[in-house]
Motif scaffolding. Sequence first.
Motif, mmCIF file in Angstrom:
data_model
loop_
_atom_site.group_PDB
_atom_site.id
_atom_site.type_symbol
_atom_site.label_atom_id
_atom_site.label_comp_id
_atom_site.label_asym_id
_atom_site.label_seq_id
_atom_site.Cartn_x
_atom_site.Cartn_y
_atom_site.Cartn_z
ATOM 1 N N TYR A 2 0.843 -1.209 0.000
ATOM 2 C CA TYR A 2 0.000 0.000 0.000
ATOM 3 C C TYR A 2 0.872 1.250 0.000
ATOM 4 C CZ TYR A 2 -3.351 -3.448 1.761
ATOM 5 O OH TYR A 2 -4.135 -4.558 1.918
ATOM 6 N N GLU A 8 -6.127 3.681 2.542
ATOM 7 C CA GLU A 8 -6.593 2.712 1.548
ATOM 8 C C GLU A 8 -7.395 1.575 2.165
ATOM 9 O OE1 GLU A 8 -3.542 1.594 -1.418
ATOM 10 O OE2 GLU A 8 -2.383 3.295 -0.639
ATOM 11 N N CYS A 119 -0.507 0.912 -6.500
ATOM 12 C CA CYS A 119 -1.444 -0.209 -6.333
ATOM 13 C C CYS A 119 -1.451 -1.113 -7.563
ATOM 14 C CB CYS A 119 -2.848 0.292 -5.978
ATOM 15 S SG CYS A 119 -3.944 0.632 -7.350
ATOM 16 N N CYS A 248 -5.871 -2.445 -9.186
ATOM 17 C CA CYS A 248 -4.761 -2.994 -8.409
ATOM 18 C C CYS A 248 -4.260 -4.242 -9.127
ATOM 19 C CB CYS A 248 -5.218 -3.318 -6.992
ATOM 20 S SG CYS A 248 -6.422 -4.669 -6.898
ATOM 21 N N ARG A 314 -7.944 -3.439 -0.049
ATOM 22 C CA ARG A 314 -8.389 -2.034 -0.089
ATOM 23 C C ARG A 314 -9.901 -1.986 0.049
ATOM 24 N NH1 ARG A 314 -4.067 -2.622 -3.440
ATOM 25 N NH2 ARG A 314 -2.343 -1.148 -3.055
#
Length: 437
Positions: A2, A8, A119, A248, A314
């Motif tokens: 992260y 997040e 990400c 991500c 997340r």
Amino acid sequence: MYWEKQLETLAHDELKKLQTERLKQTLTYAARSPFYKHVFQQKGIRPELIKQPDDIRRLPFTTKQHLRENFPYGFLGAPKQELIRLHSSSGTTGNPTVIFHNRHDIASWANLMARSLYCAGVRDTDVFQNICGYGLFTGGLGFQYGIERLGCLSIPAGAGNSLRQIKLMQDYGTTVVHAIPSYLGRLYEIFQAEGLDPRKDTDLRLFVIGAEPHTEEQRQRIEEMFGVKAYNSFGLSEMNGPGVAFECTEQAGLHIWEDSYLVEILNPDTLEPVPDGEVGELVLTTLDRQAMPLIRYRTRDLTRIIPGACACGRTHARLDRITGRSDDMFIIKGCNVFPMQIEGVLLKIPEVGSDYLITLEQRNGADEMIVDVEVKKDWFNGDITRLDHLTRKITQQIRDEVLAKPIVRLVEPGSIPKSEGKAVRVKDTRALNTVKL
């Protein structure tokens, strides 16, 4: 894993609390602009009326037409001497839409871009080549500030000049590239023409793609051609530009950063909320912009909230890929058609090359849809029956998808005109209007 773990991975209740606080601040900044000051006074809107994010529904919508009608400074909520940057659209159909930023706004945007890239797997050890236009367009400088904030070595290559792009990749060991999807198909053709294989002759490991609607089939084709993962990004200049939402490494939807944007998905006809999982129009409110906040901005983009949690941990909501725009749909022979439907058909067909063009025109008093389709290099061997078979195959599959029969024309690779910016996918000569997607 992260960039900002605390933000997040905020719990739902904490994220809603932060959104409420920032929404109140946003209304305070907005009330300083001529446009919102007038609207708020008319409707009795005050920041203290906001008790939770859902109270956003008490507020009016903002549209692109409002921005054009109040050009250039009608939405400005800060003194001009505090401004350090503006970005704007081309303004080819009237006044451009212009967005102003102060130092806080640029710093916030740069951080969101760094978070987004991180990400998707970008790290400070990467060499990042940004194949995107710099200047008033947000894609160039938006990514540039994020790249530098993250700490990568950046190559601000700009758009076009494919041979130079390849040389830059080889000279400096580029590992990450940002480009629009349609351009990457053309770039691969240049690799082939030069006798190069990007899998063997470069150090590429990751692509970031966005700025124009594209299908999952196009993303998969890019990954297959270059042998790297390609991660989707989403943004629009009215919301800063890139960095609004990003995939991500799970590639399971685009995380929209809810600490900076309040998200609504509404039925485009009734403007009422739709349940998570149902497609509607994306409406966004800025939560961390001071110079020119926008409230309930109707993006016209069609998408949905993906239900459930992401495996990455997340907690920010995930948007599905943009399936088109509510105002991109065209009607042909009584059928409602989105260009993305046709792209989805074409890119599943192995013989089809990297580009296509849909032309809408009138012939003998009737509307016709002509689809020019590039075939892959060296596919045609002189056998006319192969052309006939492929033409019939494409025609039938498009008809099955959109319920309107097209006129399909197979053309040579590279024969469809190219632009350095977003690809032109539809030409509607019925109204003498070109729609850029």
